[in-house]
Design an enzyme around this catalytic site. Structure first.
Site: not given
Ligand SMILES: NC(=O)c1ccc[n+]([C@@H]2O[C@H](COP(=O)([O-])OP(=O)(O)OC[C@H]3O[C@@H](n4cnc5c(N)ncnc54)[C@H](OP(=O)(O)O)[C@@H]3O)[C@@H](O)[C@H]2O)c1
Length: 457
Positions: A12-13, A136, A223, A228
């Site tokens: 994921g991202d 979060k 939020d 925070h």
């Molecule tokens: N990205 C940021 O900049 C950032 C910053 C701070 C906090 N966060 C937090 O980090 C967490 C993840 O965010 P993200 O941006 O990385 O989201 P994301 O890109 O949607 O990544 C989440 C990953 O989880 C995978 N996933 C979903 N359901 C699943 C399952 N049942 N089994 C296995 N894998 C599964 C998804 O797979 P698929 O690719 O197959 O859909 C996706 O790649 C969230 O709680 C977010 O609030 C993110």
């Protein structure tokens, strides 16, 4: 230090943009043990090689300050992949069956799958001493957040749960404890006798920016303030820990939240403000009213601005207002802790209106620590003049996520969120807002917030 990090949602991202780059940085600096393993878990039908290619591409894009040798070194030494659906207990147990040692399970997943993942981990027979890191937001509302906390408590001891609050990994907030407890100069004046009020502020020019799906059912109180700003309040107000042991750090923070006074219905009206933005302009952008943003349900009356004034009712702080303020679509970006000191007790200079000195600012930005003080003026030494003592800190190293990963691997929870006590504080406020006991105000986008708000800049 735990030697196995399992990233759920490894493709994921968050993993690509922050976790893998932070790991490369830690690897380059020799902060990871030689036999350290990163197990990427995702539902994609990948093998180790495909995951490593994904990691290399991520590091090239997001970790260009780290050498190519370190990229390759981390990937070859540490990375492996397991396919699993995190909502399926059997598949998780199979993916982790080769791990006999304690792990750090990092949930880099959408919040909607936190609960099933924790349930799956509970059944996976993790080695004693394993920890879980959870991103979060915690749930989508009070009820789901409570359910999640309950489930975490049933599954892991509290000291094994690391709830990420990336605010606390940012430099100005990280520096609070050192500033307070590694100097002699602040501690004697860090109390109700010398401090008039404290403001903890997070203001954004960002409006909704397409995040209605998450934000409209959450609101800015949950939020930003519930997690925070209340955590920052703990760092500002806590007593000095007797050691940096996990328990010694947690206890004084929880005691701060426990000491926050309940607000009576009359105080709720006087000491809390909630509002949402109307149309306006920020820089060269026209901002539509929140109600007209795509995906917003106007009947929900979600707030985009909140200010609450709390009192930490203990010997150190009784009577000192702590103002917590946050808002979206405001006229400035500001993350700040401002400690306002009382005026000098005896105005020796005989000025009727000596400049009011005295604020210690901890600011998110290039000059994170600024202290306003009065000195004798250059023209007339008996005419006090206000000056700023400022500093520039070197950029954070390792990165915020690097610190966070190290802390989780080493079991240092000092900058993670721990207490449910914060719900005790915010819940009655939200209930009063929902019942319309405190009117929902409006402010133009690009302004400082509603004109009726409590503490003007
Ligand atoms: N990205 C940021 O900049 C950032 C910053 C701070 C906090 N966060 C937090 O980090 C967490 C993840 O965010 P993200 O941006 O990385 O989201 P994301 O890109 O949607 O990544 C989440 C990953 O989880 C995978 N996933 C979903 N359901 C699943 C399952 N049942 N089994 C296995 N894998 C599964 C998804 O797979 P698929 O690719 O197959 O859909 C996706 O790649 C969230 O709680 C977010 O609030 C993110």
């Amino acid at each position: 230090m735990i030697r196995h990090l399992v990233i759920f949602g490894a493709a994921g991202d968050l993993s690509s943009r922050y976790l893998l780059p932070a790991l490369a940085q830690l690897y380059e600096r020799g902060k990871l043990p030689e036999d350290f393993r990163v197990i990427g878990v995702h539902r994609r039908d990948w093998d180790d090689e495909q995951f490593r290619r994904f990691a290399l591409d991520s590091l090239r894009r997001h970790a260009d300050e780290v050498s190519t040798e370190a990229h390759i070194g981390l990937i070859e030494q540490a990375l492996e992949y397991r396919r699993a659906d995190v909502t399926d207990g059997e598949s998780i147990a199979a993916a982790l069956s080769h791990l006999r040692e304690p792990i750090v399970a990092y949930l880099a997943l959408p919040p909607a799958v936190f609960e099933p993942t924790i349930t799956a981990l509970a059944g996976a027979g993790l080695a004693a001493g394993s920890r879980v890191v959870i991103e979060k937001p915690f749930g989508e509302d009070l009820e789901s957040a409570r359910r999640l906390n309950r489930l975490l408590r049933e599954t892991f001891p509290e000291n094994a749960v690391f709830r990420v609050d990336h605010f606390l990994t940012w430099q100005p907030f990280r520096s609070i404890l050192g500033l307070r407890f590694a100097n002699r100069v602040f501690e004697p004046v860090w109390n109700r006798d010398h401090v008039e009020r404290v403001e903890i502020i997070w203001e954004e020019t960002l409006a909704l920016e397409g995040r209605a799906g998450y934000f409209d059912s959450t609101g800015i109180m949950l939020d930003i303030i519930q997690n925070h700003l209340l955590q920052v309040l703990c760092l500002v107000a806590m007593e000095g820990p007797s050691s940096l042991d996990e328990g010694d750090l947690r206890r004084p923070k929880i005691e701060v939240l426990r000491a926050v006074k309940w607000l009576s219905p009359e105080e709720l009206r006087r000491r809390t403000v909630h509002a949402r933005y109307g149309e306006g302009r920020i820089g060269d952008r026209d901002i539509p009213a929140y109600m007209d943003e795509e995906g917003v349900d106007p009947d929900r009356r979600t707030e985009t601005f909140a200010e609450i004034t709390l009192e930490v009712d203990n010997r150190r702080w009784a009577g000192v207002p702590f103002v917590l303020r946050t808002g979206k679509a405001l006229g400035r970006d500001l993350g700040e802790v401002a400690v306002h000191f009382r005026p000098a007790s005896h105005p020796a200079f005989g000025q009727p209106e000596a400049p009011r000195p005295k604020v210690l600012h901890l600011v998110e930005g290039p000059d994170p620590v600024v202290l306003d003080v009065n000195v004798g003026g250059s023209a007339d030494p008996f005419e006090p003049k206000q000056i700023e003592l400022g500093t520039v800190l070197t950029p954070q190293s390792p990165s915020a996520y690097g610190h966070l990963l190290l802390d989780a691997l080493e079991g240092n929870p000092s900058l993670f969120v721990h207490a449910e006590e914060s719900w005790r504080i915010v819940e009655p406020i939200i209930e009063a807002w929902e019942k319309d006991e405190v009117p929902l105000l409006e402010y133009p986008a690009g302004s400082y917030g509603p004109a009726q708000r409590l503490a003007l800049p």
